[in-house]
Design a protein around this motif. Sequence first.
Motif, PDB file in Angstrom:
ATOM      1  N   VAL A   1       0.833  -1.203   0.000  1.00 45.05           N
ATOM      2  CA  VAL A   1       0.000   0.000   0.000  1.00 45.05           C
ATOM      3  C   VAL A   1       0.865   1.250   0.000  1.00 45.05           C
ATOM      4  N   ILE A   2       1.921   1.244   0.839  1.00 40.58           N
ATOM      5  CA  ILE A   2       2.805   2.423   0.919  1.00 40.58           C
ATOM      6  C   ILE A   2       3.525   2.658  -0.411  1.00 40.58           C
ATOM      7  N   VAL A   3       4.091   1.551  -0.968  1.00 37.87           N
ATOM      8  CA  VAL A   3       4.803   1.686  -2.239  1.00 37.87           C
ATOM      9  C   VAL A   3       3.851   2.145  -3.345  1.00 37.87           C
ATOM     10  N   GLY A   4       2.651   1.574  -3.381  1.00 32.73           N
ATOM     11  CA  GLY A   4       1.679   1.993  -4.384  1.00 32.73           C
ATOM     12  C   GLY A   4       1.276   3.440  -4.239  1.00 32.73           C
ATOM     13  N   SER A   5       1.095   3.866  -2.965  1.00 34.26           N
ATOM     14  CA  SER A   5       0.725   5.267  -2.724  1.00 34.26           C
ATOM     15  C   SER A   5       1.847   6.205  -3.142  1.00 34.26           C
ATOM     16  N   ALA A   6       3.091   5.816  -2.798  1.00 32.08           N
ATOM     17  CA  ALA A   6       4.235   6.652  -3.189  1.00 32.08           C
ATOM     18  C   ALA A   6       4.355   6.719  -4.705  1.00 32.08           C
ATOM     19  N   GLY A   7       4.195   5.580  -5.372  1.00 38.42           N
ATOM     20  CA  GLY A   7       4.264   5.575  -6.834  1.00 38.42           C
ATOM     21  C   GLY A   7       3.166   6.423  -7.457  1.00 38.42           C
ATOM     22  N   ALA A   8       1.953   6.333  -6.914  1.00 38.65           N
ATOM     23  CA  ALA A   8       0.847   7.138  -7.428  1.00 38.65           C
ATOM     24  C   ALA A   8       1.112   8.619  -7.215  1.00 38.65           C
ATOM     25  N   PHE A   9       1.708   8.969  -6.047  1.00 39.82           N
ATOM     26  CA  PHE A   9       2.004  10.376  -5.760  1.00 39.82           C
ATOM     27  C   PHE A   9       3.041  10.926  -6.740  1.00 39.82           C
ATOM     28  N   VAL A  10       4.117  10.112  -6.962  1.00 35.24           N
ATOM     29  CA  VAL A  10       5.162  10.554  -7.894  1.00 35.24           C
ATOM     30  C   VAL A  10       4.599  10.686  -9.311  1.00 35.24           C
ATOM     31  N   ALA A  11       3.789   9.681  -9.706  1.00 40.00           N
ATOM     32  CA  ALA A  11       3.202   9.738 -11.046  1.00 40.00           C
ATOM     33  C   ALA A  11       2.287  10.943 -11.198  1.00 40.00           C
ATOM     34  N   ARG A  12       1.522  11.229 -10.134  1.00 39.25           N
ATOM     35  CA  ARG A  12       0.621  12.372 -10.206  1.00 39.25           C
ATOM     36  C   ARG A  12       1.398  13.674 -10.300  1.00 39.25           C
ATOM     37  N   ARG A  13       2.503  13.776  -9.523  1.00 38.44           N
ATOM     38  CA  ARG A  13       3.328  14.988  -9.592  1.00 38.44           C
ATOM     39  C   ARG A  13       3.901  15.167 -11.000  1.00 38.44           C
ATOM     40  N   PHE A  14       4.384  14.068 -11.588  1.00 36.35           N
ATOM     41  CA  PHE A  14       4.965  14.144 -12.930  1.00 36.35           C
ATOM     42  C   PHE A  14       3.915  14.557 -13.959  1.00 36.35           C
ATOM     43  N   VAL A  15       2.759  13.890 -13.921  1.00 33.79           N
ATOM     44  CA  VAL A  15       1.693  14.218 -14.870  1.00 33.79           C
ATOM     45  C   VAL A  15       1.203  15.643 -14.663  1.00 33.79           C
ATOM     46  N   SER A  16       1.119  16.062 -13.401  1.00 30.15           N
ATOM     47  CA  SER A  16       0.674  17.423 -13.098  1.00 30.15           C
ATOM     48  C   SER A  16       1.659  18.451 -13.642  1.00 30.15           C
ATOM     49  N   ARG A  17       2.949  18.136 -13.501  1.00 31.26           N
ATOM     50  CA  ARG A  17       3.955  19.069 -14.005  1.00 31.26           C
ATOM     51  C   ARG A  17       3.916  19.144 -15.529  1.00 31.26           C
ATOM     52  N   VAL A  18       3.705  17.993 -16.177  1.00 29.88           N
ATOM     53  CA  VAL A  18       3.687  17.964 -17.633  1.00 29.88           C
ATOM     54  C   VAL A  18       2.432  18.620 -18.188  1.00 29.88           C
ATOM     55  N   THR A  19       1.303  18.385 -17.563  1.00 31.13           N
ATOM     56  CA  THR A  19       0.018  18.872 -18.080  1.00 31.13           C
ATOM     57  C   THR A  19      -0.427  20.181 -17.461  1.00 31.13           C
ATOM     58  N   GLY A  20       0.371  20.714 -16.514  1.00 29.85           N
ATOM     59  CA  GLY A  20      -0.034  21.955 -15.877  1.00 29.85           C
ATOM     60  C   GLY A  20      -1.221  21.785 -14.948  1.00 29.85           C
ATOM     61  N   ALA A  21      -1.294  20.647 -14.271  1.00 34.15           N
ATOM     62  CA  ALA A  21      -2.348  20.355 -13.294  1.00 34.15           C
ATOM     63  C   ALA A  21      -3.742  20.389 -13.926  1.00 34.15           C
ATOM     64  N   MET A  22      -3.802  20.055 -15.210  1.00 35.54           N
ATOM     65  CA  MET A  22      -5.099  20.048 -15.887  1.00 35.54           C
ATOM     66  C   MET A  22      -5.645  18.630 -15.966  1.00 35.54           C
ATOM     67  N   ARG A  23      -6.945  18.527 -15.825  1.00 37.81           N
ATOM     68  CA  ARG A  23      -7.606  17.234 -15.911  1.00 37.81           C
ATOM     69  C   ARG A  23      -7.752  16.820 -17.376  1.00 37.81           C
ATOM     70  N   PRO A  24      -7.992  15.515 -17.614  1.00 37.70           N
ATOM     71  CA  PRO A  24      -8.114  15.052 -19.002  1.00 37.70           C
ATOM     72  C   PRO A  24      -9.156  15.817 -19.810  1.00 37.70           C
ATOM     73  N   SER A  25     -10.275  16.116 -19.198  1.00 37.66           N
ATOM     74  CA  SER A  25     -11.300  16.863 -19.939  1.00 37.66           C
ATOM     75  C   SER A  25     -10.814  18.262 -20.295  1.00 37.66           C
ATOM     76  N   GLU A  26     -10.090  18.880 -19.360  1.00 36.14           N
ATOM     77  CA  GLU A  26      -9.550  20.213 -19.637  1.00 36.14           C
ATOM     78  C   GLU A  26      -8.481  20.154 -20.728  1.00 36.14           C
ATOM     79  N   LEU A  27      -7.652  19.106 -20.695  1.00 33.20           N
ATOM     80  CA  LEU A  27      -6.636  18.947 -21.728  1.00 33.20           C
ATOM     81  C   LEU A  27      -7.277  18.782 -23.100  1.00 33.20           C
ATOM     82  N   SER A  28      -8.297  17.948 -23.158  1.00 32.58           N
ATOM     83  CA  SER A  28      -8.980  17.728 -24.435  1.00 32.58           C
ATOM     84  C   SER A  28      -9.582  19.023 -24.971  1.00 32.58           C
TER      85      SER A  28
END
Length: 402
Positions: free
Chosen positions: A46-73
């Motif tokens: 659970v901890i490793v999965g949560s950490a991985g999800a957090f890192v992935a979210r930070r990376f995606v947020s940085r790349v997409t400018g914290a925009m949701r998929p609908s906003e990106l589209s």
Amino acid sequence: SVRAVVPVMEGGKVIAIVSAGETVTNVVASLAPRIPFVIGAAALLVIVGSAGAFVARRFVSRVTGAMRPSELSRMVSYYESVLHSVREGLILADDSGRIVLYNDEAAELLDLPPAAGDAQPVEVSELGLPPTIAALIEGGGRAVEESHIAGHRVLVLNQEPATPPGGSSRRPVGTLMTLRDRTEVQRLSGELESVRTLSDALRSQTHEYANRLHTVVSLLELGRTKDAIDLIAQQVELSQSLADDVVGAINEPALAALLLGKAAQASERGVELRLDIDEHLAPSALGPSDLVSVVGNLVDNAMDAAAGGSAPPWVRVTLTTNDALDCLELTVADSGRGVEHAIDDRIFSRGFSTKPADATGRGFGLAVVRQVLENHGGSIELLQASGTEFRARWPVAKKVGS
């Protein structure tokens, strides 16, 4: 207890039953030591999965400018609409000088294939762009309001580094070029230049005839009628002779009027204008406005150069039909100081001039002449001589349809 019962079969008949079992107490006693390990492993996952999800979210947020998929589209749809709706050509190149994307207007202006939404970066050499525009994109330099020829069009280009949002401190990802079509404006500018050239020539001619008229009036007031008549006859003979030579050889009234006006203008400035025109010139592929623009600019430059050169100042204009090349050939030479070899390649560049700038600017005459000639399949070159000599060639009228 926990039990399992299994029948023993023989010949399709049950001959025995096997029963095995274990008490619940023994099962619990066997599993109890393993429970902490299972819980710990689950917690770690659970901890490793949560950490991985957090890192992935930070990376995606940085790349997409914290925009949701609908906003990106929605944003991509808006950007695509703007890119292809704007009435200026846009070309985005990466930091390697490859073209990443361009809009519909750029494709039309540069005769490129329609842009594909999922196209990969393309080398500039693969698109067949005009050499000057290709060199500008590959070089990645900054350009401000530069004029370039693309086929029959005159394009005004601007190019700036493409920097991502976040300030100028961020590293540019490439360059963005904008293109505007100025062909029609350039045509109107050429026509305006033609009108200006004609008006200057007519003004000089008016001034010249006004001086002669005043002289004649003064002679009449002094009672010297015979001298007045002789002066009128002399001036009429000279003017008529020049007019007959020019009008008889040139079948374009606007050009004939221009040369007659330039003759008066040259006389006013103390410059000898020598006209050598073939009889019965072939019809020109250039229209009246373009003819006036080409001849007027070259003669104006020659008179300016001759006036600032050695005495006596002169300008020679030769207009002939080149039967071998099936074209008209114009040569304009002057007694000026000539053009330095170091600037031979720059004299046809827009905005470049060896003369001081005035209120209307300098450095556009030769650029306009070259553009007009190239648009009609002609050419102009500088010939090395004691002074300055230009030779311009353009097709005769029968070549227009071919």
